[in-house]
Structure formats: structure tokens, C-alpha cells
Design an enzyme around this catalytic site. Structure first.
Site, PDB file in Angstrom:
ATOM      1  N   CYS A 129       2.633   6.978  32.699  1.00 12.90           N
ATOM      2  CA  CYS A 129       1.540   6.154  33.232  1.00 12.90           C
ATOM      3  C   CYS A 129       1.973   5.447  34.508  1.00 12.90           C
ATOM      4  O   CYS A 129       1.189   5.295  35.444  1.00 12.90           O
ATOM      5  CB  CYS A 129       1.090   5.109  32.205  1.00 12.90           C
ATOM      6  SG  CYS A 129       0.314   5.838  30.764  1.00 12.90           S
ATOM      7  N   CYS A 157      -4.302  15.239  29.949  1.00 15.54           N
ATOM      8  CA  CYS A 157      -3.165  14.378  29.627  1.00 15.54           C
ATOM      9  C   CYS A 157      -3.620  12.963  29.315  1.00 15.54           C
ATOM     10  O   CYS A 157      -2.823  12.091  28.982  1.00 15.54           O
ATOM     11  CB  CYS A 157      -2.097  14.409  30.712  1.00 15.54           C
ATOM     12  SG  CYS A 157      -2.705  14.234  32.360  1.00 15.54           S
TER      13      CYS A 157
END
Lengths: 128, 389
Positions: A108, A39
Site C-alpha cells: 500500500c 489487488c
């Protein structure tokens, strides 16, 4: 898909350009390790705890601009906080402190929260 | 601050000569090319002259084999959907590759939902399509093979002549996406033996919003856009005359400059590659070392994620990209690099430098000056770098 993806706020770019607290802590009281290269983000977060208060935090991150900025911000937010206070820092709080993140980069901030929680878990485990 | 644009595979600046060629059609010459009066006839003349220039760039036998479209993506859609539809009674199997542009891959995925069977051919470590797999995949239901001429991310040039001879032998139509190759490599559609070929103007110093599909005479294809009789009933809609005139001029210039420009770009690109190799450890060249577009250099910087490199280069005035401009918003590593067998870390750490004729040696020197400290700084921040040290 791309539209707003790479439009970062000034605050994100500022933390990306000058990330705070980069590196490792020697003899840390807790280490958090989250993410994977598929990812695109890996975060390592180190904390130093004294009398139940996080006195220092450092990070190492493999990832995009937002990953570096959220890592930097979470280490800033956590310093001086008690463990209980630190556990309340949400991904939303990290994103907000950065003036928001593009939707595609919100993960994030989730990773930053998870890195912090993982470091605290490690701290709790070590204490036992 | 110096500005260095090294993202020519994303798009190119419009050449001043191209712009000059376009301006009259945005001002005084506004006629509709389908009108029979003088206003229309002048516009028609511009469209047909441009068609001849675009035909010449790929050595098409007849200019009427060129159909103008709104983009390279539209040309790909037209080719694949148009053949799938026109030959639906003959078969329902299409063969393409894993490393095509999304303008091809997503058309195939769309058709799969409608019942078309699609084979996605694997590639080797350099990104070259597996010819044996191609041969094995062909069935009596195969109606179309669509393989790109050169890859947009790594620049690898596919063995299209070999593929064409296989397609011809089996009586299968061959489409090639030449959006990155046209104007950068000499292309002769008659020699290759390709039936359909997609192009785009803005990759060769022409304007955006104009592309073309070469359709070999005799190929039956269903139009993508229905309407008036434009483009000999193959693509309805009033012609984008200024765009077409610009495309024509860009094609003319590309053909004229190709033999001079190609070695120039190879020299500059290899100078950049050598410089990076000298100054930065642990890098990997992605794409075929030899069979590669003259302007394309794709490098993986180990232990790093591409976007962080690109943003830092941007702060220094240098424009590059990861895999492709169209995928920069997605989280997964490039499908092209994954298909080439790169692991996730190497695939995430790739940067594409795509050069153009406006780049000078000084630009490259500047990149070689600002890039190493960026890589060094980011690696010091990377948890992966520590592990391997």
C-alpha cells in the site's frame, strides 16, 4: 498468512478514521492514477503546484485500511514540498510516518509512492 | 458502546451449558480414557457419551462411526489424505469444487504435488456446484468426491443428496465438509448416503480444538496420525476429554434447538438484509437466495473494499468479516466469489454477516443505524464511485 496482517499501528488507525485531504482538486496541475481492483487498491492523487512547490494535494482511494491511511499520509507529506523534494518521498518514508505497516500491507505504501510519482509525471507532461 | 458479534461462521462463543459440561474434565476427572482403572473409566464414559451425541446430530447409525479430531481442518485432512492413501491402488483422481474451504483445497493441492489428479468443479452464480460437470469428470480412476455441504463464505447449500446418488452409482466415496452446516441444518448421513463428513465444535457454541470425522462403517481409511490405539486405531493421541465432552454437549444442544433456532435466524438475517436494501443503494446479495444457511448474509457493497468497511464497523463495536477469517490476510479477492463469477470490484467489496442465537433484533437495528453512514463516507472517498455516478 493472517498472523499480524490486520494489526495496524495507532497512527494508521488514526489516519484511517480521519483521513486528511479526501476529495478532488478542481483544475489540478497533475493527477496520478494507480492500482487495480484485482489487488484490491486503486488510488487517485491530485496535486496543485505553484512556483515549483506542491501547495495542495487530495486523494480518492478504493482499498483497505492501509491504502486509505497511506493515501492520507502521502498527501500530508507532500504539501509544501518542491517537486524535487516530493520525488524523494519513498514508500518507506510513508510507512515510517505511519508508525510502520504490517508486512502484508507494505504494498500500500508502494502504491502511495507510485500515485505521487504518477501525479508528478502528469504535472511535468502538462507543463511541456 | 454496544458490542454486536456477527461473525459466527468464524467462531461462536462457548455456551455456558457447554462450559459447565467441560469443567469437571479440566479439574477432578483427569483420568486417561485408555486406562482401565476407575479414573480412566470415568473419562472413557464421558468420551463415549459425547460420541453418541455427535453421532445423533447427524443421525449416524453407530456412534463408533464418529472419530474425534483436533479440528475441522484435521477432519478434512484425514478424510481426503486417508482415502487417497487407502485407495491408491484403485485410482488417483479426486473431484472437488472451486469453492471449498482451504482445509480441503490445500489438501488437494498437496496431493497434486504427490501425483494425485484433482478436478475442481465450477459453480454457478449462486455458488451451486455444476452437477453435469461432475458427471463428466468421473473416470474409472476417480476414488473420491469431496463437496462441502454448505459454503462458509456465502452460505450456499450444495445438492449433496444428488451428488451422493451419483457417487453411489459409480462406486465412488463421498466426503462432505459439513463444518458450517452441522448444527445449522438437519443432517441425516444415512438418508444422504455420504461416506465421510467433517464437523467442528467451535462453530456450534462448543470449544475450539475439537472436531470430528464421520466414517461410515466399512470405509477403509488410512489414519493421518499414527501412534497408540486411540479412536479404534484411527486417530492416535490421548483424547481431549474436556473438548470432547464440550463437543458432545454442544451437539446435543444444537440438535435440540435446531427447529426453533433456524427460523429465528432466518427472520433476523432477512430483517438485516431488508434493512440494508432499504437504506443502501447498489448492493448485491452473494449466495443462493433460498438454498442458504439460515444465519449467513454475504453482501457486496459496490465501489468499496471490504476491509475498510469491516474496520469501520469494528470501530462502532460491530464484528463482521470479509470472505473468511482465514483469508483476511491475503490480497486476492475471495476464491469463492471469483468462482461465482463476481468481478474483482464486487468480490473485493463483500462483507459476511453471520448471525447466532445470541443476536437480538436490537443488535440488527444498531447495525442498520451505523452501517449506512460508513458506506456513504467510504463511497465519497472511492474513485470508482465517482466514475459511475
Amino acid at each position: 498468512m493472517t498472523d499480524q496482517a490486520h494489526l495496524y499501528s495507532e497512527k494508521v488507525m488514526e489516519h484511517f478514521r480521519n483521513p486528511r485531504n479526501v476529495g478532488e482538486i478542481k483544475d489540478p496541475d497533475g493527477i496520478g492514477h494507480v492500482g487495480n481492483p484485482v489487488c484490491g487498491d486503486i488510488m487517485e492523487l491530485y496535486i496543485k503546484v505553484k512556483d515549483g512547490v506542491i501547495v495542495d494535494a487530495k486523494f480518492k482511494t478504493f482499498g483497505c485500511g492501509a491504502a486509505i491511511a497511506t493515501s492520507s499520509m502521502v498527501t500530508e507529506l507532500v504539501k509544501g514540498k518542491t517537486i524535487d523534494e516530493a520525488l524523494k518521498i519513498s514508500n518507506r518514508a510513508v510507512a515510517e510516518a505511519l508508525g510502520g505497516l504490517p508486512p502484508v500491507k507494505m504494498h500500500c505504501s508502494v502504491l502511495a509512492e507510485e500515485a505521487l510519482k504518477s501525479a508528478i509525471e502528469d504535472y511535468v507532461k502538462r507543463k511541456k | 458502546m454496544r458490542k454486536v458479534y456477527l461473525d459466527h461462521n468464524a467462531t461462536t462463543p462457548v455456551s455456558p451449558i457447554v462450559l459447565e459440561a467441560m469443567l469437571p474434565y479440566l479439574k477432578d476427572i483427569y483420568g486417561n480414557p485408555s486406562s482401565i482403572h476407575e479414573f480412566g473409566r470415568i473419562a472413557r464414559k464421558a468420551v463415549e457419551e459425547a460420541r453418541a451425541e455427535v453421532a445423533s446430530l447427524i443421525n449416524a447409525k453407530d456412534a463408533q462411526e464418529i472419530v474425534f479430531t483436533g479440528s475441522g481442518t484435521e477432519a478434512d485432512n484425514f478424510a481426503i489424505k486417508g482415502i487417497a492413501h487407502a485407495l491408491k491402488n484403485k485410482g488417483n483422481h479426486i473431484i472437488t469444487s472451486c469453492i471449498e474451504h482451504h482445509a480441503v483445497l490445500n489438501v488437494c493441492k498437496f496431493l497434486e504435488k504427490e501425483g494425485t489428479r484433482v478436478t475442481y468443479l465450477p459453480v454457478d452464480n449462486n455458488g451451486i456446484v455444476d452437477i453435469n460437470e461432475l458427471k463428466k469428470s468421473i473416470t474409472d480412476k476417480t476414488i473420491l468426491i469431496s463437496i462441502m455441504l454448505a459454503n462458509n463464505e456465502v452460505g450456499t447449500i450444495e445438492p449433496i443428496e444428488e451428488i451422493a446418488s451419483i457417487a453411489k452409482e459409480k462406486g465412488i466415496i463421498l466426503h462432505t465438509d459439513a463444518v458450517q452446516a452441522a448444527g445449522k441444518l438437519p443432517i441425516d448421513v444415512q438418508k444422504i448416503g455420504v461416506d465421510l463428513l467433517s464437523m467442528s465444535a467451535h462453530k456450534i457454541y462448543g470449544p475450539k480444538g475439537i472436531g470430528a470425522l464421520y466414517i461410515k462403517k466399512g470405509i477403509k481409511i488410512t489414519p493421518l496420525i499414527s501412534g497408540g490405539h486411540h479412536e479404534r486405531n484411527r486417530r492416535a493421541g490421548t483424547e481431549n476429554v474436556a473438548g470432547i465432552a464440550g463437543f458432545g454437549k454442544a451437539a446435543y444442544l444444537a440438535e435440540k434447538e435446531l427447529s426453533r433456532e433456524s427460523p429465528y435466524l432466518v427472520g433476523l438475517r432477512d430483517y438485516l438484509h431488508e434493512g440494508i436494501k432499504k437504506k443502501i443503494q447498489e448492493i448485491r446479495l452473494n449466495g443462493d437466495p433460498k438454498k442458504r444457511l439460515p444465519n449467513t448474509l454475504n453482501i457486496s457493497f459496490k465501489y468499496l473494499e471490504g476491509e475498510s468497511i469491516i474496520l469501520n464497523l469494528d470501530l462502532e463495536g460491530v464484528a463482521v468479516s470479509t470472505g473468511s477469517a482465514c483469508t483476511s490476510g491475503s490480497l486476492e479477492p475471495s476464491h469463492v466469489l471469483v468462482a461465482m463469477g463476481l468481478d474483482a470490484v464486487d468480490a473485493q467489496g463483500s462483507v459476511r454477516f453471520s448471525l447466532g442465537h445470541d443476536n437480538k433484533k436490537e443488535d440488527i437495528d444498531y447495525v442498520l443505524e451505523v452501517l449506512p453512514p460508513i458506506i456513504d463516507r467510504l463511497r465519497k472517498m472511492s474513485p470508482l464511485y465517482k466514475e459511475k455516478k
